[in-house]
Design an enzyme around this catalytic site. Structure first.
Site, PDB file in Angstrom:
ATOM      1  N   GLU A  99       0.833  -1.203   0.000  1.00  8.04           N
ATOM      2  CA  GLU A  99       0.000   0.000   0.000  1.00  8.04           C
ATOM      3  C   GLU A  99       0.868   1.254   0.000  1.00  8.04           C
ATOM      4  O   GLU A  99       1.514   1.580   1.006  1.00  8.04           O
ATOM      5  CB  GLU A  99      -0.939   0.028   1.214  1.00  8.04           C
ATOM      6  CG  GLU A  99      -1.833   1.261   1.220  1.00  8.04           C
ATOM      7  CD  GLU A  99      -2.822   1.291   2.365  1.00  8.04           C
ATOM      8  OE1 GLU A  99      -3.399   2.362   2.615  1.00  8.04           O
ATOM      9  OE2 GLU A  99      -3.022   0.240   2.998  1.00  8.04           O
ATOM     10  N   LYS A 228      -8.786 -15.923  14.533  1.00  7.12           N
ATOM     11  CA  LYS A 228      -8.854 -15.547  13.117  1.00  7.12           C
ATOM     12  C   LYS A 228     -10.263 -15.219  12.647  1.00  7.12           C
ATOM     13  O   LYS A 228     -10.602 -15.407  11.480  1.00  7.12           O
ATOM     14  CB  LYS A 228      -8.230 -16.653  12.245  1.00  7.12           C
ATOM     15  CG  LYS A 228      -6.774 -16.920  12.616  1.00  7.12           C
ATOM     16  CD  LYS A 228      -6.174 -18.075  11.866  1.00  7.12           C
ATOM     17  CE  LYS A 228      -4.747 -18.321  12.357  1.00  7.12           C
ATOM     18  NZ  LYS A 228      -4.126 -19.500  11.764  1.00  7.12           N
TER      19      LYS A 228
END
Length: 403
Positions: A99, A228
């Site tokens: 990014e 998760k």
């Protein structure tokens, strides 16, 4: 024809399976054979995937059917000035990301924090969890199981800890839903993230529960862990490390370095991170803490899927008479400095940059320090983004960096 070509041909002919290649060649040759097979089957070119610098054998505990390496650009944020319970001083935080503008933004926040004299950080709670689910006939048997667990914590601890030289059972919390009984085991895993450690330990404890009660184990993970997946229980009770970082920035520094005011940053945080997140039903009340958590995880060999829990953070901001107060509290940051991906060469080097690779004395302090540095990095990212929003510079920053 090379050894890799011959192996690829044997797989193509059905004489070998992909996962059997290491039985017939070294790990690097096996990886090359898989690449050749994929190239012929898919018309892809895997030259870059195959241009990795470490010995494939080193990655054997971390990957199956290896074909090469996924290379992610890595940058560095800092120096990050931290005054923590375990971290103390200036740290360079390696961040791996694709990014654009992220490192620039975090570095701007780090510079402001450093100018303000640094940030404080503390790990406020430690505990890796595993929560098996058991079947019983009904609520009467469920109550019997719950009573036995409450009365036999020492026996459960002895069973669980017999499987590890490092893990320590801290608590077991019981939950009953109809004919299902959940036991949420909480462990101190020292410098390891500890997911495998607690799974093995909990299996041993679950066997004892089955032997001594009417309960029958259905699944070693009953999703009350919670691993998760976004979960309120982790936001409330924590998982891994619960860590908070905060900073006080003089008003003049806010105005000169962030080009806005404490009041404007507070309003942006309140309306965006608090009200907006509440309206969205979010479990994370922050601007983009997961950005720094994810980049730090990739760089230092953490379990990337646990970024889900790492985004479980609350950012608070208060404009005071002559300063801005800002904090980030991450409820469930699951990190380690030993085991798992931390042993891989690139990730080991990144931990060396931090000076936090391997076990520590006292055990756990390296991992506490890592959690504190990541939290301050997340705080730097929050400050920079909130300031960009408050000053309406967010889009122009991306334009200037060509992102």
């Amino acid at each position: 024809m090379t050894d890799a070509d011959e192996l690829a041909e044997q797989v193509r002919a059905g004489d070998l399976r992909l996962h059997e290649l290491e039985d017939h060649a070294d790990n690097d040759t096996a990886a090359e054979a898989r690449r050749k097979l994929l190239e012929s089957e898919t018309d892809a070119t895997l030259d870059t995937v195959g241009d990795y610098s470490f010995d494939a054998e080193q990655a054997e505990p971390n990957i199956e059917n290896m074909i090469g390496g996924a290379q992610i650009p890595m940058g560095v944020a800092g120096p990050i000035a931290v005054s923590g319970g375990s971290a103390e001083g200036d740290y360079y935080l390696p961040l791996a990301t694709t990014e654009g503008a992220l490192l620039a933004s975090v570095n701007r926040g780090c510079s402001v924090i450093r100018t303000a004299g640094g940030a404080d950080a503390r790990v406020t709670k430690t505990g890796m969890t595993r929560a098996p689910v058991f079947r019983v006939q009904g609520i009467a048997e469920a109550e019997e199981v719950v009573s036995w667990v409450r009365e036999n914590r020492d026996e459960l601890a002895e069973a669980a800890e017999s499987t590890t030289s490092h893990g320590e059972l801290l608590d077991v919390t019981t939950y009953v839903v109809g004919d299902s009984v959940f036991l949420r085991f909480v462990y101190d895993t020292k410098d390891a993230m500890g997911m495998n450690m607690v799974t093995i330990a909990t299996r041993k404890a679950a066997e004892l529960v089955e032997d001594e009660t009417p309960a029958s184990l259905v699944a070693l993970s009953g999703n009350l862990c919670t691993d998760k997946k976004p979960a309120a229980i982790n936001a409330v009770e924590g998982r891994g490390r619960s860590v908070t970082a905060d900073v006080r920035i003089p008003r003049e520094t806010v105005e000169n370095r962030l080009h806005t005011t404490p009041e404007a940053i507070e309003e942006a945080n309140t309306r965006k991170n608090l009200i907006g997140s509440a309206k969205a039903g979010s479990l994370g009340f922050n601007a983009h803490a997961a950005n720094v958590v994810a980049a730090a995880f990739l760089a230092t060999g953490q379990d990337a899927a646990q970024v889900v829990e790492g985004s479980n953070a609350i950012t608070t901001v208060e404009a005071r008479d002559d300063e801005l107060y800002a904090s980030v509290s991450i409820a469930s940051l699951e990190v380690g400095t030993v085991g798992g991906g931390t042993k891989l060469p690139t990730q080991s080097e990144a931990l060396d940059v931090l000076g936090l690779r391997g076990g520590s004395d006292p055990a756990g302090s390296n991992t506490d320090a890592l959690a504190e540095v990541i939290a301050v990095g997340a705080l730097a990212g929050e400050l920079s983004l909130l300031a960009a929003l408050a000053s309406r510079h967010l889009s122009s920053a991306h334009e200037e960096l060509g992102r």
